[in-house]
Design a protein around this motif. Structure first.
Motif, PDB file in Angstrom:
ATOM      1  N   ALA A  82      22.952  55.633  45.553  1.00  0.00           N
ATOM      2  CA  ALA A  82      23.483  54.390  46.136  1.00  0.00           C
ATOM      3  C   ALA A  82      22.659  53.974  47.358  1.00  0.00           C
ATOM      4  CB  ALA A  82      24.948  54.580  46.512  1.00  0.00           C
ATOM      5  N   ALA A  83      22.247  54.936  48.171  1.00  0.00           N
ATOM      6  CA  ALA A  83      21.448  54.617  49.360  1.00  0.00           C
ATOM      7  C   ALA A  83      20.078  54.075  48.972  1.00  0.00           C
ATOM      8  CB  ALA A  83      21.288  55.851  50.242  1.00  0.00           C
ATOM      9  N   GLN A  84      19.474  54.626  47.923  1.00  0.00           N
ATOM     10  CA  GLN A  84      18.175  54.122  47.477  1.00  0.00           C
ATOM     11  C   GLN A  84      18.286  52.657  47.059  1.00  0.00           C
ATOM     12  OE1 GLN A  84      15.906  56.808  44.785  1.00  0.00           O
ATOM     13  NE2 GLN A  84      17.464  58.327  45.340  1.00  0.00           N
ATOM     14  N   PHE A  87      19.143  50.454  50.215  1.00  0.00           N
ATOM     15  CA  PHE A  87      18.017  50.281  51.131  1.00  0.00           C
ATOM     16  C   PHE A  87      17.009  49.282  50.574  1.00  0.00           C
ATOM     17  CE2 PHE A  87      13.895  51.442  52.972  1.00  0.00           C
ATOM     18  CZ  PHE A  87      14.204  51.361  54.322  1.00  0.00           C
ATOM     19  N   VAL A  88      16.628  49.457  49.325  1.00  0.00           N
ATOM     20  CA  VAL A  88      15.629  48.562  48.728  1.00  0.00           C
ATOM     21  C   VAL A  88      16.181  47.137  48.614  1.00  0.00           C
ATOM     22  CG1 VAL A  88      14.326  48.083  46.616  1.00  0.00           C
ATOM     23  CG2 VAL A  88      14.402  50.394  47.538  1.00  0.00           C
ATOM     24  N   ARG A 156      17.793  61.465  50.232  1.00  0.00           N
ATOM     25  CA  ARG A 156      17.989  61.811  51.646  1.00  0.00           C
ATOM     26  C   ARG A 156      17.200  60.876  52.558  1.00  0.00           C
ATOM     27  NH1 ARG A 156      17.393  68.320  50.661  1.00  0.00           N
ATOM     28  NH2 ARG A 156      19.503  68.613  49.838  1.00  0.00           N
ATOM     29  N   LEU A 157      15.949  60.585  52.178  1.00  0.00           N
ATOM     30  CA  LEU A 157      15.139  59.656  52.972  1.00  0.00           C
ATOM     31  C   LEU A 157      15.769  58.266  53.008  1.00  0.00           C
ATOM     32  CD1 LEU A 157      11.542  60.686  51.857  1.00  0.00           C
ATOM     33  CD2 LEU A 157      12.627  61.132  54.066  1.00  0.00           C
ATOM     34  N   ALA A 158      16.318  57.817  51.879  1.00  0.00           N
ATOM     35  CA  ALA A 158      16.960  56.501  51.834  1.00  0.00           C
ATOM     36  C   ALA A 158      18.215  56.476  52.691  1.00  0.00           C
ATOM     37  CB  ALA A 158      17.302  56.130  50.392  1.00  0.00           C
ATOM     38  N   MET A 159      18.988  57.581  52.700  1.00  0.00           N
ATOM     39  CA  MET A 159      20.184  57.631  53.550  1.00  0.00           C
ATOM     40  C   MET A 159      19.808  57.564  55.026  1.00  0.00           C
ATOM     41  SD  MET A 159      22.815  60.263  51.690  1.00  0.00           S
ATOM     42  CE  MET A 159      21.785  61.347  50.721  1.00  0.00           C
ATOM     43  N   VAL A 160      18.773  58.310  55.413  1.00  0.00           N
ATOM     44  CA  VAL A 160      18.319  58.285  56.809  1.00  0.00           C
ATOM     45  C   VAL A 160      17.758  56.912  57.158  1.00  0.00           C
ATOM     46  CG1 VAL A 160      16.599  59.233  58.409  1.00  0.00           C
ATOM     47  CG2 VAL A 160      17.921  60.760  56.950  1.00  0.00           C
TER      48      VAL A 160
END
Length: 178
Positions: A82-84, A87-88, A156-160
């Motif tokens: 979901a974060a990926q 974010f995009v 994890r990178l997308a969440m951060v």
């Protein structure tokens, strides 16, 4: 030969305990493979026997509660997916319209909930349809350059990144300039 009716038996004999005159050590030195004898006495190479045994194999599935537990695979995978997407899509919409991420989350909450629900349902769909693997990403393994470990890292990178962008844009000024 039907793989479901095949019976396989192995007898382990150390090379030092092999009867004299047998060529087991010579075969082992030459890299000879293990051969499996089926019920009808046909010799089948071990690699082929392994493939035949995997044909009807069904993956062990975890229950919904076990998957969603604190140590389960699902919470981090679903949140990462979901974060990926968020974010995009959020950065793309900010570049196109100039609307900040907090404003997008406030104004389009239904779209966020809808996309997150679809991602969660799609994450569990292999448990409903697939036989050879489960919904847990580790059961499928790598697919070319895509692997469960890389998916976890990117999630994890997308969440951060999403959290950092939300914090930086709290003032109302876009972080990604229009």
């Amino acid at each position: 030969m039907n793989a479901s009716t095949m019976s396989v038996s192995f007898r382990a004999t150390p090379l030092s305990a092999a009867p004299a005159g047998r060529r087991t050590t010579a075969v082992a030195r030459r890299g000879g493979g293990v051969r499996v004898m089926a019920a009808d006495k046909e010799a089948v190479p071990a690699a082929q026997a392994f493939k035949m045994s995997q044909v009807n194999k069904v993956a062990k599935r975890k229950g919904f509660a076990e998957s969603m537990a604190f140590g389960g695979w699902a919470p981090e995978v679903i949140n990462g997916r979901a974060a990926q997407l968020a974010f995009v899509a959020g950065v793309g919409a900010e570049l196109a319209t100039g609307e900040t991420l907090p404003a997008q989350f406030h104004d389009h909450i239904f779209a966020l909930v809808f996309a997150s629900t679809l991602i969660a349902l799609a994450s569990f769909m292999p448990d409903v349809q697939a036989r050879k693997y489960s919904a847990e990403p580790e059961s499928k393994g790598a697919f070319g350059t895509f692997s469960p470990g890389k998916e976890m890292l990117h999630g994890r990178l997308a969440m951060v990144g999403l959290a950092a962008t939300l914090l930086l844009e709290q003032s109302g000024t876009p972080f990604f300039f229009h």
